[in-house]
Design a protein around this motif. Structure first.
Motif, PDB file in Angstrom:
ATOM      1  N   ARG A 174       4.757  12.625   4.864  1.00 36.16           N
ATOM      2  CA  ARG A 174       3.675  12.548   5.846  1.00 36.16           C
ATOM      3  C   ARG A 174       3.376  11.088   6.130  1.00 36.16           C
ATOM      4  O   ARG A 174       3.883  10.207   5.458  1.00 36.16           O
ATOM      5  CB  ARG A 174       2.413  13.199   5.272  1.00 36.16           C
ATOM      6  CG  ARG A 174       2.529  14.688   5.118  1.00 36.16           C
ATOM      7  CD  ARG A 174       1.276  15.282   4.485  1.00 36.16           C
ATOM      8  NE  ARG A 174       1.494  15.326   3.040  1.00 36.16           N
ATOM      9  CZ  ARG A 174       0.610  14.969   2.135  1.00 36.16           C
ATOM     10  NH1 ARG A 174      -0.570  14.535   2.483  1.00 36.16           N
ATOM     11  NH2 ARG A 174       0.891  15.051   0.856  1.00 36.16           N
ATOM     12  N   GLU A 175       2.518  10.849   7.086  1.00 34.16           N
ATOM     13  CA  GLU A 175       2.103   9.486   7.404  1.00 34.16           C
ATOM     14  C   GLU A 175       1.398   8.858   6.201  1.00 34.16           C
ATOM     15  O   GLU A 175       0.719   9.553   5.439  1.00 34.16           O
ATOM     16  CB  GLU A 175       1.143   9.491   8.589  1.00 34.16           C
ATOM     17  CG  GLU A 175       1.751  10.009   9.866  1.00 34.16           C
ATOM     18  CD  GLU A 175       0.691  10.209  10.934  1.00 34.16           C
ATOM     19  OE1 GLU A 175      -0.417  10.707  10.618  1.00 34.16           O
ATOM     20  OE2 GLU A 175       0.974   9.855  12.085  1.00 34.16           O
ATOM     21  N   ARG A 176       1.530   7.539   6.081  1.00 32.39           N
ATOM     22  CA  ARG A 176       0.897   6.818   4.960  1.00 32.39           C
ATOM     23  C   ARG A 176      -0.606   7.038   4.910  1.00 32.39           C
ATOM     24  O   ARG A 176      -1.190   7.113   3.839  1.00 32.39           O
ATOM     25  CB  ARG A 176       1.171   5.314   5.062  1.00 32.39           C
ATOM     26  CG  ARG A 176       2.622   4.971   4.954  1.00 32.39           C
ATOM     27  CD  ARG A 176       2.896   3.502   4.826  1.00 32.39           C
ATOM     28  NE  ARG A 176       2.380   2.677   5.892  1.00 32.39           N
ATOM     29  CZ  ARG A 176       2.632   1.392   6.017  1.00 32.39           C
ATOM     30  NH1 ARG A 176       3.409   0.771   5.137  1.00 32.39           N
ATOM     31  NH2 ARG A 176       2.134   0.701   7.018  1.00 32.39           N
ATOM     32  N   GLN A 208      -1.660   3.846   3.265  1.00 31.07           N
ATOM     33  CA  GLN A 208      -1.807   2.890   4.370  1.00 31.07           C
ATOM     34  C   GLN A 208      -2.707   1.730   3.948  1.00 31.07           C
ATOM     35  O   GLN A 208      -2.382   0.567   4.199  1.00 31.07           O
ATOM     36  CB  GLN A 208      -2.381   3.586   5.610  1.00 31.07           C
ATOM     37  CG  GLN A 208      -2.620   2.661   6.780  1.00 31.07           C
ATOM     38  CD  GLN A 208      -1.332   2.086   7.341  1.00 31.07           C
ATOM     39  OE1 GLN A 208      -0.329   2.777   7.412  1.00 31.07           O
ATOM     40  NE2 GLN A 208      -1.348   0.833   7.721  1.00 31.07           N
TER      41      GLN A 208
END
Length: 148
Positions: free
Chosen positions: A70-72, A126
């Protein structure tokens, strides 16, 4: 001091390593183990657990390795800790406690752990990658950026 197991810290650092270094190619486990200074066979168990739980994605082939599933910004530190700790709890359940331990000590410890995890729920991969960049940590094999 609240302490996490070596395996938990290893899983956290490995996911952070993938989040930081997996652009554009997957990160190979041999590179992660070299950077973390651990045996590859030890890392593979943790990585497969994170793949099964949907944090990482395994990529096969000669240029294979691991990428984030998945996205950070959608992977938190607390999620990684909970995944590894849940597997450890199944393999090594808590020893029996005295009555005092059952009603006073262990509830206090669990509450402290939950407070720490709630705080870590706010920290994403992130955030940590941005912090690494701000502190001058360099990616390995980073392609040069020719943006003007």
């Amino acid at each position: 001091m609240l302490r996490f197991s070596r395996k938990t810290l290893l899983a956290f650092e490995a996911v952070l390593d993938v989040a930081f270094n997996a652009r554009p190619d997957p990160v190979q486990s041999k590179d992660i183990t070299r950077r973390l200074g651990i045996p590859q066979r030890y890392l593979e168990q943790v990585m497969q657990q994170l793949v099964r739980e949907g944090v990482l994605k395994g990529v096969r082939g000669p240029r294979g390795g691991y990428t984030l599933a998945r996205e950070r910004r959608r992977i938190t530190v607390a999620e990684i800790i909970r995944i590894v700790d849940a597997a450890d709890a199944e393999a090594d359940p808590e020893p029996p406690a005295s009555r005092l331990g059952e009603v006073v000590a262990r509830p206090l410890w669990r509450a402290a752990q939950e407070r720490a995890l709630r705080e870590l729920e706010e920290v994403t991969m992130q955030d940590l990658c941005a912090e690494a960049e701000a502190k001058g940590v360099r990616r390995e094999n980073a392609a040069p950026d020719f943006t003007i």
